[in-house]
Design an enzyme around this catalytic site. Sequence first.
Site, PDB file in Angstrom:
ATOM      1  N   ASP A 219      -5.274   2.676  -4.716  1.00  0.00           N
ATOM      2  CA  ASP A 219      -5.066   2.123  -3.377  1.00  0.00           C
ATOM      3  C   ASP A 219      -4.270   0.835  -3.561  1.00  0.00           C
ATOM      4  O   ASP A 219      -4.098   0.352  -4.691  1.00  0.00           O
ATOM      5  CB  ASP A 219      -6.446   1.849  -2.752  1.00  0.00           C
ATOM      6  N   CYS A 259      -4.892   6.920  -0.508  1.00  0.00           N
ATOM      7  CA  CYS A 259      -5.128   7.052   0.938  1.00  0.00           C
ATOM      8  C   CYS A 259      -3.873   6.743   1.754  1.00  0.00           C
ATOM      9  O   CYS A 259      -3.780   7.140   2.908  1.00  0.00           O
ATOM     10  CB  CYS A 259      -6.291   6.170   1.358  1.00  0.00           C
ATOM     11  N   ARG A 287      -6.649  14.331   7.002  1.00  0.00           N
ATOM     12  CA  ARG A 287      -7.344  13.399   7.903  1.00  0.00           C
ATOM     13  C   ARG A 287      -7.562  14.078   9.256  1.00  0.00           C
ATOM     14  O   ARG A 287      -8.610  13.938   9.870  1.00  0.00           O
ATOM     15  CB  ARG A 287      -6.507  12.116   8.096  1.00  0.00           C
TER      16      ARG A 287
HETATM   17  N1  NVA Z   1      -7.790  -0.714   1.250  1.00  0.00           N
HETATM   18  C1  NVA Z   1      -6.788  -0.518   2.258  1.00  0.00           C
HETATM   19  C2  NVA Z   1      -6.877   0.857   2.839  1.00  0.00           C
HETATM   20  C3  NVA Z   1      -5.840   1.162   3.887  1.00  0.00           C
HETATM   21  C4  NVA Z   1      -6.006   2.504   4.513  1.00  0.00           C
HETATM   22  C5  NVA Z   1      -6.950  -1.581   3.335  1.00  0.00           C
HETATM   23  O1  NVA Z   1      -8.092  -1.879   3.718  1.00  0.00           O
HETATM   24  O2  NVA Z   1      -5.950  -2.124   3.777  1.00  0.00           O
HETATM   25  N1   CP Z   2      -5.231   5.876   5.064  1.00  0.00           N
HETATM   26  C1   CP Z   2      -5.265   5.260   6.252  1.00  0.00           C
HETATM   27  O1   CP Z   2      -6.340   4.977   6.801  1.00  0.00           O
HETATM   28  O2   CP Z   2      -4.052   5.034   6.807  1.00  0.00           O
HETATM   29  P1   CP Z   2      -3.732   4.156   8.098  1.00  0.00           P
HETATM   30  O3   CP Z   2      -4.006   2.724   7.753  1.00  0.00           O
HETATM   31  O4   CP Z   2      -2.296   4.423   8.380  1.00  0.00           O
HETATM   32  O5   CP Z   2      -4.623   4.608   9.222  1.00  0.00           O
END
Ligand code: NVA
Ligand code: CP
Length: 300
Positions: A219, A259, A287
């Site tokens: 991530d 993700c 999703r």
């Molecule tokens: N760890 C990331 C996930 C984004 C879908 C965030 O919280 O920004």
């Molecule tokens: N992976 C995810 O939650 O993507 P978004 O931030 O685009 O919703």
Amino acid sequence: MSVRHFLTLNSLSRNELMTLINRAAELKSGFKQKTVETSLSGRVLGMIFEKSSTRTRVSFEAGMAQLGGHAIYLAPTGSQIGRGEPMEDTARVLSKMVDCIMLRTFEHERIELFASYSDVPVINGLSDSYHPCQLLADLLTYSETRGSITGKKVVWMGDGNNMCHSYMNAAKIFGFSLIVACPEGFEPAGDIFEQTSSHVQIVHDPREAADQADLIVTDVWASMGQEQEQQQRMKAFAPFQVNSELMALAKGDALFMHCLPAHRDEEVTADVLEGAQSVVWEEAGNRLHSQKALLEFLIA
Ligand code: NVA
Ligand code: CP
């Protein structure tokens, strides 16, 4: 019966999660065949986003429409939330008008507070601590690509963040072994580790972690809300980049997941992200199907 929420993966039992993932696969095949679904006809989902989103917003909004329902998007700008109306008030008002509420926010306690005032199911669309909706999609993706995840070796590479915490919950629920490889000082939360330590190991050597892995997941190095730490984090996380050398240590048929959004050549190299072991586009598409199954479970 009291209303069911989906605040973390632990909100549902293993059996309920399995049923949901099977239903998601069924909905996915129906979607491909353009089957018309009406299970949520006349039902409305309220969506509150206090952070940005592409996938979560579109999958929930499209998902409701495809099940015959409707979704309403609310952001701090243009609603009273951004002008300081308390969460407790918003929760009580929206629960009189919609059938389910999805909330993406900062502190996890904000979602818990919101849910405690809501008469309708509340879904965590990402908090600083967890991202359970993403795990539904990841579990569906693993199961349709490689079968059962139980007993597999999964590696979380990078930050001990919200996604990592949800993977820790999943490891305990589904019985896989999760190796968290992170720089010192970026470990997952101690209380979540305490609850899941039977299935989770924390290491600081990315190569040791990747050895013979079935799945490698990463991530971004700076999550939403941590933008000012980006530069400092780049340095600390550099050895944890998922690149072809690291993937080569895993099993030959290991998968790569992320993700998204991804930062190419930071946490993952472009060749791994676009490579044959990467299932990130299927994962993102899932999703939609997994959340449709979740919405049916909570609302219908
Ligand atoms: N760890 C990331 C996930 C984004 C879908 C965030 O919280 O920004
Ligand atoms: N992976 C995810 O939650 O993507 P978004 O931030 O685009 O919703």
